[in-house]
Write a protein that holds these residues in place. Structure first.
Motif, PDB file in Angstrom:
ATOM      1  N   LEU A   1      24.376  16.227  50.469  1.00  0.00           N
ATOM      2  CA  LEU A   1      24.560  17.305  51.252  1.00  0.00           C
ATOM      3  C   LEU A   1      24.563  18.543  49.998  1.00  0.00           C
ATOM      4  N   HIS A   2      25.486  17.957  48.928  1.00  0.00           N
ATOM      5  CA  HIS A   2      25.688  18.719  47.898  1.00  0.00           C
ATOM      6  C   HIS A   2      24.222  19.084  46.958  1.00  0.00           C
ATOM      7  N   ASP A   3      23.387  17.951  46.993  1.00  0.00           N
ATOM      8  CA  ASP A   3      22.083  18.382  46.454  1.00  0.00           C
ATOM      9  C   ASP A   3      21.192  19.394  47.166  1.00  0.00           C
ATOM     10  N   CYS A   4      21.510  19.268  48.421  1.00  0.00           N
ATOM     11  CA  CYS A   4      20.559  20.072  49.398  1.00  0.00           C
ATOM     12  C   CYS A   4      21.180  21.558  49.572  1.00  0.00           C
ATOM     13  N   MET A   5      22.509  21.581  49.293  1.00  0.00           N
ATOM     14  CA  MET A   5      22.995  23.136  48.956  1.00  0.00           C
ATOM     15  C   MET A   5      22.639  23.609  47.940  1.00  0.00           C
ATOM     16  N   THR A   6      22.634  22.703  46.799  1.00  0.00           N
ATOM     17  CA  THR A   6      22.042  23.433  45.390  1.00  0.00           C
ATOM     18  C   THR A   6      20.689  23.744  45.348  1.00  0.00           C
ATOM     19  N   GLU A   7      19.976  23.048  46.025  1.00  0.00           N
ATOM     20  CA  GLU A   7      18.542  23.458  46.087  1.00  0.00           C
ATOM     21  C   GLU A   7      18.316  24.493  46.915  1.00  0.00           C
ATOM     22  N   CYS A   8      18.838  24.783  48.336  1.00  0.00           N
ATOM     23  CA  CYS A   8      18.738  25.767  49.132  1.00  0.00           C
ATOM     24  C   CYS A   8      19.267  27.154  48.250  1.00  0.00           C
ATOM     25  N   ASN A   9      20.259  26.981  47.697  1.00  0.00           N
ATOM     26  CA  ASN A   9      20.731  28.146  46.870  1.00  0.00           C
ATOM     27  C   ASN A   9      19.763  28.704  46.003  1.00  0.00           C
ATOM     28  N   HIS A  10      19.157  27.643  45.180  1.00  0.00           N
ATOM     29  CA  HIS A  10      18.406  27.762  44.177  1.00  0.00           C
ATOM     30  C   HIS A  10      17.189  28.371  44.808  1.00  0.00           C
ATOM     31  N   CYS A  11      16.539  28.234  45.958  1.00  0.00           N
ATOM     32  CA  CYS A  11      15.557  28.505  46.520  1.00  0.00           C
ATOM     33  C   CYS A  11      15.643  30.088  47.056  1.00  0.00           C
ATOM     34  N   PHE A  12      16.907  30.216  47.709  1.00  0.00           N
ATOM     35  CA  PHE A  12      17.237  31.493  48.145  1.00  0.00           C
ATOM     36  C   PHE A  12      17.202  32.589  47.098  1.00  0.00           C
ATOM     37  N   ASN A  13      17.795  31.979  45.914  1.00  0.00           N
ATOM     38  CA  ASN A  13      17.889  33.070  44.729  1.00  0.00           C
ATOM     39  C   ASN A  13      16.162  33.390  44.210  1.00  0.00           C
ATOM     40  N   ALA A  14      15.500  32.108  44.124  1.00  0.00           N
ATOM     41  CA  ALA A  14      14.176  32.375  43.624  1.00  0.00           C
ATOM     42  C   ALA A  14      13.247  33.036  44.550  1.00  0.00           C
ATOM     43  N   CYS A  15      13.413  32.841  45.800  1.00  0.00           N
ATOM     44  CA  CYS A  15      12.589  33.829  46.656  1.00  0.00           C
ATOM     45  C   CYS A  15      13.051  35.203  46.665  1.00  0.00           C
ATOM     46  N   LEU A  16      14.020  35.542  46.527  1.00  0.00           N
ATOM     47  CA  LEU A  16      14.473  36.980  46.378  1.00  0.00           C
ATOM     48  C   LEU A  16      13.922  37.536  44.901  1.00  0.00           C
ATOM     49  N   GLN A  17      13.223  36.915  44.234  1.00  0.00           N
ATOM     50  CA  GLN A  17      12.456  37.296  42.965  1.00  0.00           C
ATOM     51  C   GLN A  17      11.140  37.213  43.216  1.00  0.00           C
ATOM     52  N   GLU A  18      10.385  36.790  44.217  1.00  0.00           N
ATOM     53  CA  GLU A  18       9.051  36.477  44.776  1.00  0.00           C
ATOM     54  C   GLU A  18       8.545  38.219  44.891  1.00  0.00           C
ATOM     55  N   ASP A  19       7.260  38.422  44.606  1.00  0.00           N
ATOM     56  CA  ASP A  19       6.749  39.763  44.878  1.00  0.00           C
ATOM     57  C   ASP A  19       6.907  40.284  46.281  1.00  0.00           C
ATOM     58  N   ASN A  20       6.590  39.418  47.021  1.00  0.00           N
ATOM     59  CA  ASN A  20       6.462  39.687  48.425  1.00  0.00           C
ATOM     60  C   ASN A  20       7.707  39.273  49.261  1.00  0.00           C
ATOM     61  N   VAL A  21       8.889  39.663  48.908  1.00  0.00           N
ATOM     62  CA  VAL A  21      10.344  39.293  49.480  1.00  0.00           C
ATOM     63  C   VAL A  21      10.160  39.237  50.990  1.00  0.00           C
ATOM     64  N   LYS A  22       9.507  40.205  51.464  1.00  0.00           N
ATOM     65  CA  LYS A  22       9.305  40.510  53.076  1.00  0.00           C
ATOM     66  C   LYS A  22       8.692  39.025  53.668  1.00  0.00           C
ATOM     67  N   MET A  23       7.655  38.685  52.984  1.00  0.00           N
ATOM     68  CA  MET A  23       7.019  37.379  53.427  1.00  0.00           C
ATOM     69  C   MET A  23       7.802  36.049  53.433  1.00  0.00           C
ATOM     70  N   MET A  24       8.856  36.120  52.434  1.00  0.00           N
ATOM     71  CA  MET A  24       9.580  35.079  52.380  1.00  0.00           C
ATOM     72  C   MET A  24      11.139  35.120  53.115  1.00  0.00           C
ATOM     73  N   ALA A  25      11.132  36.250  54.231  1.00  0.00           N
ATOM     74  CA  ALA A  25      12.283  36.561  54.684  1.00  0.00           C
ATOM     75  C   ALA A  25      12.989  35.467  55.674  1.00  0.00           C
ATOM     76  N   GLU A  26      12.230  34.661  56.275  1.00  0.00           N
ATOM     77  CA  GLU A  26      12.460  33.397  57.134  1.00  0.00           C
ATOM     78  C   GLU A  26      13.008  32.500  56.237  1.00  0.00           C
ATOM     79  N   CYS A  27      12.298  32.024  55.173  1.00  0.00           N
ATOM     80  CA  CYS A  27      12.702  31.174  54.136  1.00  0.00           C
ATOM     81  C   CYS A  27      14.040  31.570  53.586  1.00  0.00           C
TER      82      CYS A  27
END
Length: 108
Positions: free
Chosen positions: A13-39
């Motif tokens: 659970l902790h590993d998943c939470m950490t990866e999801c938080n990392h992905c969340f933050n990294a997706c916000l940095q992507e060029d096309n944030v709107k495309m990443m909205a559901e992710c």
């Protein structure tokens, strides 16, 4: 104690939470944030339920099985969304979500 019985699940659970938080933050940095909205949305929800289930287990909640069922569903959905994206952070998140969903299924 409940948290000892669920030692492996707590780690997953902790590993998943950490990866999801990392992905969340990294997706916000992507060029096309709107495309990443559901992710981004699913990363947030998945991280939240993983953290909540982790806390519930540590306090020996009587709702562990029910929360694990919800966590299974959210992790599975997040896994499916993250797999659609080629970004390394999404692929790592998808893998963590898959493992977490599998671990949670064993509790329900």
């Amino acid at each position: 104690m409940s948290h000892e019985k669920y030692k492996d699940l707590l780690e997953t659970l902790h590993d998943c939470m950490t990866e999801c938080n990392h992905c969340f933050n990294a997706c916000l940095q992507e060029d096309n944030v709107k495309m990443m909205a559901e992710c981004i949305r699913l990363d947030r929800e998945c991280a939240d339920i993983c953290g909540y289930l982790e806390a519930a287990i540590s306090r020996n909640s009587p709702f562990i099985k029910e929360l694990a069922a919800v966590c299974t569903k959210l992790c599975t959905t997040c896994n499916e969304e993250c797999k659609k994206h080629d970004h390394d952070h999404c692929q790592k998140c998808a893998d963590a979500c898959f493992k977490c969903a599998d671990a949670c299924k064993k509790v329900t």
